[in-house]
Design an enzyme around this catalytic site. Structure first.
Site, mmCIF file in Angstrom:
data_model
loop_
_atom_site.group_PDB
_atom_site.id
_atom_site.type_symbol
_atom_site.label_atom_id
_atom_site.label_comp_id
_atom_site.label_asym_id
_atom_site.label_seq_id
_atom_site.Cartn_x
_atom_site.Cartn_y
_atom_site.Cartn_z
ATOM 1 N N ALA A 67 4.704 8.771 0.907
ATOM 2 C CA ALA A 67 4.647 10.081 1.552
ATOM 3 C C ALA A 67 5.843 10.290 2.467
ATOM 4 C CB ALA A 67 3.352 10.216 2.345
ATOM 5 N N GLY A 114 1.502 6.811 -1.120
ATOM 6 C CA GLY A 114 1.010 7.844 -2.025
ATOM 7 C C GLY A 114 1.584 7.725 -3.422
ATOM 8 N N GLU A 117 -0.551 5.270 -5.112
ATOM 9 C CA GLU A 117 -1.886 5.843 -5.298
ATOM 10 C C GLU A 117 -1.929 6.778 -6.501
ATOM 11 O OE1 GLU A 117 -4.208 6.324 -1.298
ATOM 12 O OE2 GLU A 117 -2.092 6.768 -0.902
ATOM 13 N N GLU A 137 0.663 2.270 4.414
ATOM 14 C CA GLU A 137 0.321 3.291 5.406
ATOM 15 C C GLU A 137 -0.057 2.734 6.776
ATOM 16 O OE1 GLU A 137 -0.456 5.248 1.395
ATOM 17 O OE2 GLU A 137 -0.687 3.263 2.295
#
Length: 722
Positions: A67, A114, A117, A137
């Site tokens: 991210a 992300g 993910e 994260e």
């Protein structure tokens, strides 16, 4: 057919496989726009009869580095809550994972946060062996927010998933295959081709169509899972007692195991919303960007200079610091000369370097072959004959001005004209060290922190005569030896040690006036420091503490606190951990325990100092102790900013965290001070200065910012020296 949809490109080949390429260079960061674009591409592909299966890949051989960190730590209101649920459930689960056509992730380069993910929600993952995969994260104060807390345990098992998430641990593609995170390894040039075939094999039932969210064969039975999760909680409380987000993350993982993965997804989304707005997240995001900012030095890195090639490095001094520095350069693939003044010291120094490298090999940080190669690049000498082609010298002898001056005068005689002369001094003004040479333009400080082979900071000290080229050269070297460099101006103590010299002095001031040594150390460790000032003094050694302290007494006599405590303990042959007696007693395993006899030394120091014990100091709370030790540090940091010794306030944050292990989750010393508030800090210092003297008196810079309620570091009237 080709269709561009903002941040993704959808192409369909003759085999009927649609290729969705994430195009958000340079790292293909996952933003809301990227995820929405992916969602639209998938929905479009599912509707097209000529598309049989899909592959998701990143442009420029980078899947996705995660991210966009700039979005962390910001409140985004109710809309964010809707988006988070929408993206983690409606996109990742109900669109990507639930697609009627098989989707394979083709992973090269980074697949973090992300980005990983997205890959976890695909029906298979093909990776290159050199790819790096991880959910990182937690190092930003949040948790995985696109279903990673639910899918990763189901793919690699709960213990491995907890290790990866809680430690932000990254796996190579090769290791990811071993643990079941990816399904196959492919060479970079065949990655897309193999991923396409894999997707078609899933379609034709030759490969399993795996929905990770509901995969249970790697999950432990509920009773066993709860034991594992409770153990992880205990470890988190022990290792990071001041942080809540690791515990929140464990709760979210448990929710999915106990109540089902979809319930876990909603709990994950709600937790992410809360954590993104937390003080911890804001501090860690600030630290992330502050570290990146150290690479840009106005008037240095923007002048268009290219670094010269450094091939051979000489280290003068083979003690603990010198041998550690030599280890760092050897691991950075430099040829290293280690010089000492006699055979005994040289042999001891070489043995230390070899032991350091062997320790790295035992821990798996370097291979046996690499160890042999590195050792072949080390040479020990007693004279200067090998210095004729040296590119960089780092002096690491005792903190003695006269000795250092002699070393630098000798270097000028035996080294080539281009050679850079640097000192590892921790406190002595570089102008004094180089005053007997004619090479001031190539002299600078290269201050490593002990142990040099582990501590990540390199404090580069520039004098008024240091050339820009020399600075650019050493900055380039810092990258190659994997150190974060902070460039500061030349003064006694430079930035890091000068900033923190009031820390230990405040501690002894409090003790001599009634506070308890062990209560102080406990309060400081509870705050997040690895050890308190007295345990640290024991580790460093009393003679080193006195040698460095004398520099500040000489330079700043009007505001230092001169304590008699350590000199009195030295009279009793206590020198700290090295003699197994200091402020603590040490057993044969160096385990520290309080010494009941310490009281007599404190009382003797009080008599010699002729101070009056203040009963209030014996009743200080942990919070008051933290303030009385760290507010003087903030005060000195303000002087450093006012004098232009540091380029920017965030450099002092980086220096405090990487050089003095100030807790990163508090953002660094200046960030923390701004969180506490300059007005409050100034007020407290003023109160203490009225009772305990000038040591606590706030400097004009702090007073001005407090009066105007301006955050520290946002502006100064003084032009930086650098």
């Amino acid at each position: 057919m080709e269709k561009t949809i903002k941040k993704t490109v959808l192409e369909v080949g003759a085999d009927g496989v649609g290729i969705i390429t994430i195009t958000n260079p340079p790292l293909n960061l996952v933003s809301v726009d990227v995820l929405l674009s992916l969602k639209k591409s998938i929905e479009e592909a599912v509707q097209h009869d000529d598309i049989k299966a899909l592959v998701i890949i990143g442009s420029q051989s980078k899947f996705s580095a995660g991210a966009d960190v700039t979005t962390f730590g910001k409140s985004q209101g109710k809309k964010a809550h809707a988006e988070l649920g929408f993206l983690s459930i409606d996109f990742a689960t109900d669109t990507l994972e639930a697609a009627r056509k098989p989707i394979v992730a083709a992973i090269d380069g980074p697949a973090f946060g992300g980005g990983l993910e997205i890959a976890l929600a695909c029906h298979a993952r093909i990776s290159t062996s050199s790819a790096l995969l991880g959910l990182t994260e937690l190092q930003y104060g949040i948790l995985p927010g696109l279903g990673g807390t639910q899918r990763l345990p189901r793919l690699v098992g709960l213990p491995k998933a907890l290790e990866m998430i809680m430690m932000s641990k990254r796996l190579s593609g090769k290791d990811a295959l071993k643990f079941g995170l990816v399904d196959a390894i492919a060479p970079s040039d065949k990655l897309l081709s193999i991923a396409r075939h894999w997707a078609l094999d899933i379609l034709d039932y030759r490969r399993p169509w795996v929905v990770s969210l509901y995969k249970n064969d790697r999950l432990e039975p509920l009773a066993e899972a709860r034991i594992i999760l409770n153990l992880a909680r205990s470890q988190a409380r022990e290792q990071t007692p001041n942080l809540t987000h690791p515990l929140v993350c464990i709760d979210v993982i448990e929710e999915g195991i106990v109540a089902g993965p979809r319930s876990g997804l909603w709990k994950e989304a709600e937790a992410l919303l809360q954590l993104r707005q937390s003080d911890t997240c804001k501090a860690l995001v600030h630290f992330f960007f502050a570290q990146r900012a150290t690479l840009k030095i106005p008037g240095v890195t923007d002048m268009g200079l290219s670094p010269r090639k450094i091939n051979k490095v000489a280290i003068f001094g083979g003690g603990l610091m010198g041998s550690g520095i030599a280890t760092v350069f050897l691991l950075g693939n430099y040829h290293v000369i280690l010089k000492e003044v006699d055979r005994h010291l040289l042999s001891a120094g070489l043995d230390r370097v070899k032991a350091n490298l062997q320790s790295h090999a035992k821990k798996g940080k370097i291979t046996k072959d690499k160890l042999e190669t590195v050792l072949s690049q080390l040479k020990g000498v007693l004279d200067y004959d090998s210095f004729k082609d040296v590119d960089l010298v780092i002096e690491a002898v005792l903190e003695d001005v006269t000795l250092k001056q002699k070393v630098f005068a000798d270097l000028e005689k035996y080294c080539p004209q281009h050679c850079i002369f640097s000192s590892n001094t921790s406190s002595i003004n570089l102008d004094r060290i180089g005053e007997k040479t004619k090479s001031q333009n190539r002299i600078l400080g290269a201050h490593f922190f002990s142990p040099a082979q582990f501590m990540p900071l390199l404090e580069i000290i520039r004098t008024e005569r240091t050339s820009l080229q020399v600075l650019v050269d050493l900055l380039d070297v810092s990258k190659k030896i994997r150190k974060t460099a902070v460039v500061v101006g030349n003064c006694t103590g430079f930035a890091v040690n000068r900033m923190f010299f009031p820390f230990s002095q405040a501690a002894t001031l409090l003790v001599e006036r009634g506070a308890d040594i062990y209560q102080i150390d406990q309060a400081i460790t509870n705050f997040g420091m690895p050890m308190g000032p007295f345990r640290l003094a024991d580790l460093v050694g009393f003679r080193v503490a006195i040698a460095s302290g004398s520099q500040y007494i000489e330079k700043f006599p009007e505001r230092v606190y001169k304590s008699y405590l350590i000199p009195i303990m030295l009279e009793d042959r206590r020198e700290g951990q090295s003699t197994r007696k200091g402020f603590y007693l040490y057993d044969e395993k160096r385990k520290a325990s309080p010494d009941p006899e310490i009281v007599k030394f404190v009382e003797k120091a009080r008599r010699r100092s002729q101070v009056i014990v203040d009963p209030k100091l014996s009743r200080l709370s942990a919070g008051e102790i933290v303030e009385m030790l760290f507010f003087p540090v903030v005060n000195e940091a303000c002087r450093i900013l006012a004098e232009g010794v540091a380029v920017r306030a965030s450099d002092l944050d980086i220096a405090s965290v990487l050089g003095r292990v100030f807790p990163a989750y508090r953002g660094g010393i200046i960030f923390w001070a701004n969180f506490v508030g300059s007005r409050y800090i100034c007020s407290r210092l003023e109160d203490w200065s009225k009772v305990y003297g000038k040591f606590f008196e706030p400097c004009p810079y702090l007073a001005e910012h407090a009066m105007n309620e301006i955050p520290l570091g946002t502006e100064t009237k003084h032009a930086p020296r650098l």
